[in-house]
Design an enzyme around this catalytic site. Structure first.
Site, PDB file in Angstrom:
ATOM      1  N   THR A 256      48.302  89.397  23.315  1.00 39.26           N
ATOM      2  CA  THR A 256      48.733  90.343  22.297  1.00 39.26           C
ATOM      3  C   THR A 256      49.170  89.461  21.135  1.00 39.26           C
ATOM      4  O   THR A 256      49.671  88.350  21.351  1.00 39.26           O
ATOM      5  CB  THR A 256      49.920  91.225  22.760  1.00 39.26           C
ATOM      6  N   HIS A 257      48.926  89.901  19.926  1.00 42.03           N
ATOM      7  CA  HIS A 257      49.215  89.098  18.720  1.00 42.03           C
ATOM      8  C   HIS A 257      48.488  87.743  18.752  1.00 42.03           C
ATOM      9  O   HIS A 257      48.963  86.773  18.161  1.00 42.03           O
ATOM     10  CB  HIS A 257      50.720  88.844  18.559  1.00 42.03           C
TER      11      HIS A 257
ATOM     12  N   SER B 197      23.538  72.477  12.262  1.00 41.64           N
ATOM     13  CA  SER B 197      23.884  72.297  10.856  1.00 41.64           C
ATOM     14  C   SER B 197      22.907  71.306  10.241  1.00 41.64           C
ATOM     15  O   SER B 197      22.437  70.388  10.916  1.00 41.64           O
ATOM     16  CB  SER B 197      25.314  71.755  10.762  1.00 41.64           C
TER      17      SER B 197
ATOM     18  N   LYS C  11      26.959  69.758  15.325  1.00 36.15           N
ATOM     19  CA  LYS C  11      27.290  71.182  15.304  1.00 36.15           C
ATOM     20  C   LYS C  11      26.382  72.067  16.133  1.00 36.15           C
ATOM     21  O   LYS C  11      25.182  71.859  16.217  1.00 36.15           O
ATOM     22  CB  LYS C  11      27.247  71.689  13.849  1.00 36.15           C
TER      23      LYS C  11
ATOM     24  N   GLU D 208      28.281  85.663  14.568  1.00 34.35           N
ATOM     25  CA  GLU D 208      28.819  85.781  13.201  1.00 34.35           C
ATOM     26  C   GLU D 208      28.025  86.787  12.383  1.00 34.35           C
ATOM     27  O   GLU D 208      28.586  87.565  11.608  1.00 34.35           O
ATOM     28  CB  GLU D 208      28.792  84.421  12.503  1.00 34.35           C
TER      29      GLU D 208
END
Ligand code: ARG
Length: 475
Positions: A162-163, A284, A290, A297
């Site tokens: 949570t949070h 990348s 990468k 996304e």
């Protein structure tokens, strides 16, 4: 009579003295995007023509000629033999003028008792109905993927948050089944929305119905609509069904996006809970090391355009007086793009989720940090007779002490435990183990193994039944 630059007379050209400006022809035209409704347009026209003949509104032979002609036009469009004309404005007038070029006089009787206003409402409803059926299938597949993957992970303990702060341990199965619930509600919303799309508007005319004795129910029956619209003004001006679908798809995209956001976090070096399959990652151009979660996304990113279409269309509709206004032609691109976007995202989302590697060790390790068993430690004291508020405070002090000494609760010695409460005994270690924390949460809706397995079993049965039902609709 109005002609376009190509010299063709407009179907509505009678009252005009001058041709439409070339720029207006292009500006006004929707053929570029509404041609995708040609099948629905032709199917609707065939039903209308059959009904006109049946009712004696046009001669039977003309009705038959129209139907045959339209079937041939459809075949030629299917085969890519037709070049649509921008100056014929939209799919409705393109089809009608091609038909009339081919069959002559009879073609000119097709539009009797009909307006493009009720025609476009019909076509869009039929088009979206077909799309919703496909969307439902894709969503059912998503549900299938989630409950089957969940089944593999009833013992995969991970931290629940949570949070975005570690809170209590759960399992990956429990987390996946939370999304199952969301997608299940999306399916319910698609079904509700389908019922409101599935209403037949033809017979509303331009706005005030018609004087011809149309049999609207006959048309509805041929086209598979269970009901017809009740008010002609509403029949041509209602776009709630488009907005509703936009909204359902926005919520669905929001769910996809939330999970993608989690996968992006989990895939990061900091979490390392999962590793995205190479097939669903990209590299990348500059940084050789990468491996980016582009697919997740992009799904998260595409959520924006679907929300945008909802807001755009709400804004288009907000000031429109009854009944039809040309503004409403602007409904198509947003809803088409929303549907296309979701249809693009769902399959790739499912494949990405089913191929990702779950790093159970990292998840378990993650669940152990951050004092996720503090609530269970307090509950342990409660079971030994302490009131919960007091237990909360004792464990709070214990957590503070452990942070200072760089230990987790289960790393404290019995001596250390006793400093906080003398009622603590050896059984505390088992009571606050991650496995106990998860598997003692046997409340309905909880993450305990047996509860979770039961929920997954029910989910699998539901999906299997629903898939059977969906196949029955298709055949
Ligand atoms: N292409 C139009 C649309 O999509 C069809 C209806 C046009 N009706 C009219 N009276 N201009 O909304």
């Amino acid at each position: 009579m109005a002609a376009s630059e190509t010299g063709k007379v407009k179907l509505w050209g009678g009252r005009f003295q001058k041709s439409t400006d070339k720029s207006v022809d292009d500006f006004n035209s929707s053929i570029r995007f509404d041609q995708r409704m040609y099948k629905q347009d032709i199917r609707g026209s065939i039903a209308h023509a059959r009904m006109l003949g049946h009712q004696g509104i046009i001669p039977k032979e003309d009705s038959e000629k129209i139907i045959k002609g339209l079937e041939e036009v459809r075949k030629d469009i299917d085969d890519g033999k037709i070049q649509f004309q921008v100056d014929a404005e939209d799919i409705h007038m393109n089809v009608e003028s091609i038909l009339t070029e081919r069959i002559g006089e009879a073609g000119k009787r097709l539009h009797t008792g009909r307006s493009r206003n009720d025609q476009v409402a019909l076509d869009l409803r039929m088009y979206l109905r077909d799309e919703v059926i496909e969307l439902r299938e894709m969503l059912l597949h998503t549900l299938h993927v989630f409950c089957h993957l969940a089944e593999e992970h009833v013992d995969t303990i991970m931290p629940g948050y949570t949070h975005l702060q570690k809170a209590q341990p759960v399992t990956l199965a429990h987390h996946l089944m939370a999304y199952f619930e969301m997608f299940l509600r999306d399916l319910g919303r698609l079904n509700d929305c389908f019922n409101r799309i599935n209403v037949m508007p033809l017979g509303s005319g331009a706005l005030a119905g018609t004087t011809y004795p149309l049999d609207r129910n006959m048309v509805a029956q041929e086209l598979g609509f269970p009901v017809i619209t009740r008010n002609s003004l509403d029949g041509v001006s209602d776009r709630d069904f488009v907005l509703e679908l936009c909204s359902v798809l926005s919520t669905l995209m929001m769910h996809l996006s939330r999970f993608c956001e989690e996968l992006i976090l989990w895939n990061s070096n900091e979490f390392s809970f999962i590793e995205m399959d190479d097939g669903f990652s990209t590299g990348s151009s500059i940084m050789p090391q990468k491996k980016n979660p582009d697919v997740a996304e992009l799904i998260r990113g595409k959520c924006g355009r679907v929300y945008g279409h909802l807001m755009g269309l709400l804004t288009t509709m907000k000031g429109l007086p009854l009944a039809y206004n040309k503004d409403m032609q602007e409904d198509k691109e947003p809803i088409f793009d929303s549907v296309d976007t979701v249809k693009l995202c769902l399959p790739v989302f499912c494949d990405m989720v089913s191929t990702m590697k779950v790093r159970k060790d990292k998840m378990l390790l993650g669940s152990k940090g951050g004092f996720t068993n503090a609530t269970d430690a307090a509950d342990y004291l409660v079971k030994k007779g302490l009131p919960f508020r007091e237990a909360h405070s004792v464990i709070g002090q214990m957590v503070f002490y452990s942070i200072e000494h760089n230990k987790s609760l289960d790393e404290l010695t019995m001596e250390e435990f006793k400093k906080f409460s003398t009622i603590i005994e050896d059984d505390i270690y088992n009571a606050i183990s991650m496995e106990t924390c998860v598997n003692d949460r046997k409340v309905v809706g909880g993450p305990a193994r047996e509860v979770s397995l039961k929920a997954i079993q029910e989910a699998k049965e539901f999906v299997a039944e629903a898939v059977k039902g969906a196949q029955a609709i298709k055949h």
